[in-house]
Scaffold this motif. Sequence first.
Motif, PDB file in Angstrom:
ATOM      1  N   LYS A 105      45.877  32.284  43.695  1.00  0.00           N
ATOM      2  CA  LYS A 105      44.763  31.926  42.832  1.00  0.00           C
ATOM      3  C   LYS A 105      45.273  30.978  41.744  1.00  0.00           C
ATOM      4  CE  LYS A 105      41.879  35.399  41.858  1.00  0.00           C
ATOM      5  NZ  LYS A 105      41.469  36.683  41.214  1.00  0.00           N
ATOM      6  N   GLY A 165      41.544  31.226  45.040  1.00  0.00           N
ATOM      7  CA  GLY A 165      40.583  31.788  44.105  1.00  0.00           C
ATOM      8  C   GLY A 165      40.811  31.223  42.714  1.00  0.00           C
ATOM      9  N   SER A 205      36.946  37.073  40.108  1.00  0.00           N
ATOM     10  CA  SER A 205      37.581  36.250  39.094  1.00  0.00           C
ATOM     11  C   SER A 205      37.876  37.107  37.867  1.00  0.00           C
ATOM     12  CB  SER A 205      36.658  35.085  38.693  1.00  0.00           C
ATOM     13  OG  SER A 205      37.238  34.311  37.660  1.00  0.00           O
ATOM     14  N   SER A 249      48.375  34.627  40.418  1.00  0.00           N
ATOM     15  CA  SER A 249      47.418  33.743  39.756  1.00  0.00           C
ATOM     16  C   SER A 249      48.203  32.693  38.981  1.00  0.00           C
ATOM     17  CB  SER A 249      46.511  34.545  38.820  1.00  0.00           C
ATOM     18  OG  SER A 249      45.421  33.767  38.389  1.00  0.00           O
ATOM     19  N   LYS A 294      48.586  38.282  45.880  1.00  0.00           N
ATOM     20  CA  LYS A 294      48.190  36.973  45.380  1.00  0.00           C
ATOM     21  C   LYS A 294      48.623  36.826  43.925  1.00  0.00           C
ATOM     22  CE  LYS A 294      44.144  36.079  48.277  1.00  0.00           C
ATOM     23  NZ  LYS A 294      42.742  35.618  48.290  1.00  0.00           N
ATOM     24  N   GLN A 339      35.833  35.647  45.833  1.00  0.00           N
ATOM     25  CA  GLN A 339      36.984  36.384  45.317  1.00  0.00           C
ATOM     26  C   GLN A 339      36.714  36.750  43.866  1.00  0.00           C
ATOM     27  OE1 GLN A 339      41.003  34.873  46.092  1.00  0.00           O
ATOM     28  NE2 GLN A 339      40.122  33.261  47.344  1.00  0.00           N
TER      29      GLN A 339
END
Length: 421
Positions: free
Chosen positions: A93, A130, A182, A38, A36, A180
């Motif tokens: 995210k 997320g 952070s 961000s 993932k 999820q």
Amino acid sequence: MVKAENIEKAYKIAKERYAEIGVDTDKVIAQLKKVKLSMHCWQGDDIHGFLNPDQELTGGIGVSGDFPGIAHTPDELTADLHKALTLIPGQHKVQLHTLYAVTDQKKDFNEIGPEDFKYWVDWAKKEGVGLDMNPTFFSHPKVKHNFTLASPEKQIRDYWIEVGKKSREIANYFGKELGQQSVNNFWIPDGFKDNPIDKQGPRDRLIASLDEIFAKKYEEKNTIEAVEGKLFGTGIESYTVGSHLFYNNYAISRNKLWTIDAGHWHPTEDVSDKFSAFLPFGKGLMLHVSRPVRWDSDHVVIMDDALIRIARSLVRDNQLERTNIGLDFFDATIDRVAAWVIGARATQKALLQAMLAPIDQLKKAELNYDFTTRLAVTEELKSYPFGAVWDEFCLENETPVGADWLEDIHQYEKDVLFKRN
């Protein structure tokens, strides 16, 4: 438009080629799906935010360019993020800053709490993403003489300490609501333009401020902190309080993540070499994948040598699970939505190419001092058909293949961006 049958044909051939050297491309695709990224929201609005959008950017931050269609409202920014996410394979995210709070009240940075990010949590649930957090220590009148948490004035430090504490409440809220973890990343612009007399005092004050911010414990399944250093910034060319070595030591001694921003180092340094030096001792990493051009200019990430080295280090040393990969760049000379797509897809391509290698065999050759095989194979890999595997990855994730995504962007410009004031 690329035809699906051509993608499948090319992938079949690529799969066979890689199988010949012991690489299972199906497993590699499954591995990449788990990564993932961000996404940084500030690419979409040139870091203005919603709390004081007319405030001049401070902290050594600047955005150049005037491409039409900048996002001015929360709905515009989330619409642009949604468009970008539909063109990037996988589930990801989004990173936020304090100044992106959505509130109908006039609030200062130190008054912003979880209730002011309900808009974002509701959107994230709908989008299936997320949220990560960053307390904003810039673009505010209380950034006094380039100082925040290390300020010699207690009232200035106390103000920013409260901003930091509130950001942790917000990050914890994200984790609880979205299920999820952070990551809450701390970066400050503190330092001197010219040579200081006292180098120890500011760092002692920064340590005390950070310790106060982090005193309260939160469940790590909800949130975790990261600390980010910098070589220098505009206005603090001679002395940076939160240097790389400072935060390296702080992260290890306080059990925090260390943030490595690819643009925050000297241009001749290879940031990928830092990973294996830190991770045997540290909790984990947060990366800000950026592209410096001569300095920390935050150009849109491309698949250049620096990014390839970053990806190879993470993959070859099995450090992906201990590393959070965030993007951090801003360019207003091009379509802002396209910038997200270009940077994210470049990062994924670099990771994919790193995964498409017989790593165990190469490590064995290296252990046996067979440097000839190591060099020969790694050179041959450069011409292997990883592009066909990337196309298959996009197809399986129902995102455009090749440059087909650009057609979506141009249509979005006509329908949305060019109609904005």
